[in-house]
Design a protein around this motif. Structure first.
Motif, short mmCIF file in Angstrom:
data_model
loop_
_atom_site.label_atom_id
_atom_site.label_comp_id
_atom_site.label_asym_id
_atom_site.label_seq_id
_atom_site.Cartn_x
_atom_site.Cartn_y
_atom_site.Cartn_z
N ALA A 235 -4.96 31.76 22.87
CA ALA A 235 -4.58 32.97 23.61
C ALA A 235 -3.47 33.65 22.81
CB ALA A 235 -4.09 32.62 25.01
N SER A 236 -3.71 34.89 22.40
CA SER A 236 -2.72 35.60 21.59
C SER A 236 -3.04 37.09 21.59
CB SER A 236 -2.72 35.08 20.15
OG SER A 236 -1.65 35.64 19.40
N GLY A 237 -2.13 37.89 21.03
CA GLY A 237 -2.36 39.32 20.88
C GLY A 237 -2.25 40.09 22.17
N PHE A 238 -1.14 39.91 22.90
CA PHE A 238 -1.01 40.53 24.22
C PHE A 238 -0.53 41.97 24.17
CE2 PHE A 238 -0.15 35.92 25.53
CZ PHE A 238 -1.50 35.68 25.74
N ASN A 239 -0.17 42.47 22.97
CA ASN A 239 0.09 43.90 22.77
C ASN A 239 1.16 44.48 23.71
OD1 ASN A 239 -2.21 44.53 20.79
ND2 ASN A 239 -3.29 43.55 22.50
N LYS A 240 2.24 43.70 23.93
CA LYS A 240 3.39 44.12 24.75
C LYS A 240 3.14 44.02 26.25
CE LYS A 240 5.53 47.19 21.37
NZ LYS A 240 6.79 46.46 21.27
#
Length: 431
Positions: free
Chosen positions: A327-332
């Motif tokens: 789980a990654s890349g939550f874009n703020k």
């Protein structure tokens, strides 16, 4: 540098793992995404272990501004254009479900949970705001267009999502984590098949979930191309205005505002990690002009992983890793997206269907403009001669004078002035 959450919350403490163990599910990373996943597995009586290299919530989670909203900038017009109505609707519904899950959980937790309207404003592009309202109408959500915002920014308008929320994330974590099967100060520095290797022991697991903010395993998934990191800054002010809502610029380099108890948070100064930006100076200069009687009580910085298309990577680490997940890349927008991650990943490892997992697949098409920007940045930094090098992939490091750290513009690793790793994906200190 300490966030307001750290100053006002005591988290439970957990022992270090010092013996070999076997488990059904291993979660690597003790931030919001990892702990929520552990919480759901614990509720379903799944045998799991969560390991964290430092203390829980010692990374990105402690530095969030903690807005719980399914309004993620002007994301819906972008998804609608690039991927169509069905994907945009699923993204909204996944994050709306996550929002509702927080509301249910926070009902019985003392974590300063408050209902607040959320606004995404623009200082230059009214058409972009109107396009977002139209996109939301197409996917079945009624937003509002607003003007005359109570913030000292010359905004031309905003898109409003009513009845969103804010809270204290560390109080929330403190309440849900104390009975979980967690080991702190347990640093996984290598994976050998389904075995995680630490300094003291080995952990063998049937399934492994990586929630380390930026995925640390390079040989699968190409995350070094699919992600970059963006740094932003926050100051918390006493004796400042109550803005009665949560406000954020649609531009990543813009400013944000929200209140917490007697404080006003002003955020901004953002830049790609390893490059120049406004930092706290930009915010402090703004405050001197617009909040003459305010006093700075806290200041801190946040770092966010940015995906190629604005949608996080949640699911199998790669097509070739059937028992490894990420789980990654939550874009703020980490609060609802970490909840989405926990719901999807707990369903996957338990063999249950999840209606939203397909749109977050890390193996989706990566041919996007940002891919070539990321690749160009990496090549440029690799070619810089006679520079300190990041141990992650050898990119040149740049001195960050505002935070006294060595930062990598390729993938966002950061190191103290003595070489201690502060932010991953680097998996060790400078030599």
């Amino acid at each position: 540098m300490e966030s307001v959450w750290q100053a006002n919350t005591k988290l439970p403490e957990f022992s270090k793992l010092d013996k070999d163990i076997k488990t059904d599910v291993l979660i690597i990373g003790g931030g919001m995404a990892g702990i929520l996943t552990a919480y759901f597995l614990h509720q379903n009586r799944v045998k799991y272990v969560l390991v964290e290299k430092d203390r829980i919530c010692s990374g990105t989670t402690k530095n969030t501004t903690a807005k719980i909203t399914f309004q993620h900038g002007l994301i819906y017009q972008k998804i609608l254009k690039n991927s169509g109505v069905e994907v945009a609707r699923k993204y909204l519904n996944a994050n709306k479900t996550a929002f509702e899950k927080y509301a249910k959980m926070c009902h019985n937790i003392e974590c300063n949970y408050e209902i607040k309207d959320n606004y995404v404003y623009s200082i230059s592009d009214r058409k972009k705001l109107e396009n977002e309202v139209n996109a939301l109408n197409k996917i079945g959500y009624q937003s509002e267009f607003c003007e005359n915002l109570p913030i000292p920014i010359n905004a031309i308008g905003a898109v409003k999502f009513p009845n969103q929320a804010q809270f204290n994330p560390l109080k929330f974590i403190s309440s849900i984590s104390d009975k979980l099967n967690i080991y702190e100060n347990t640093f996984v520095h290598e994976m050998i098949g389904n075995t995680a290797v630490t300094d003291k022991c080995r952990i063998k697991a049937d399934k492994i979930i990586v929630t380390t903010h930026f995925p640390f395993i390079n040989k699968h998934g190409s995350y070094f191309l699919k992600l970059y990191q963006h740094r932003s800054y926050v100051i918390a002010l006493e004796n400042a205005t109550n803005v009665n809502g949560m406000y954020v610029d649609e531009n990543h380099k813009g400013m944000s505002f929200r209140n917490y108890e007697n404080l006003l948070f002003v955020g901004g100064g953002g830049h790609r990690t390893g490059e120049n930006g406004g930092n706290w100076n930009e915010l402090q200069n703004f405050v001197k002009l617009h909040y003459l009687d305010a006093n700075e009580k806290f200041h801190w910085a946040a770092q966010d992983c940015m995906s190629l298309d604005g949608i996080p990577y949640i699911g199998k680490y790669s097509r070739n890793t059937p028992n490894l997940y990420v789980a990654s890349g939550f874009n703020k927008w980490g609060m609802t997206n970490t909840m989405v991650s926990a719901m999807i990943l707990s369903d996957i490892v338990m063999g249950q269907r999840n209606d939203y997992s397909d749109i977050f697949s890390p193996s989706r098409n990566i041919i996007k403009p940002q891919l070539f920007i990321n690749g160009g940045k990496a090549i440029k930094n690799l070619l810089i001669p006679k520079a300190k090098r990041c141990p992650h992939m050898g990119c040149a490091l740049k001195w960050n004078s505002a935070e006294h750290s060595w930062d990598c513009a390729c993938h966002g690793s950061r190191f103290s002035d003595t070489g201690k790793v502060l932010d991953n994906p680097a998996n060790g200190d400078l030599k």
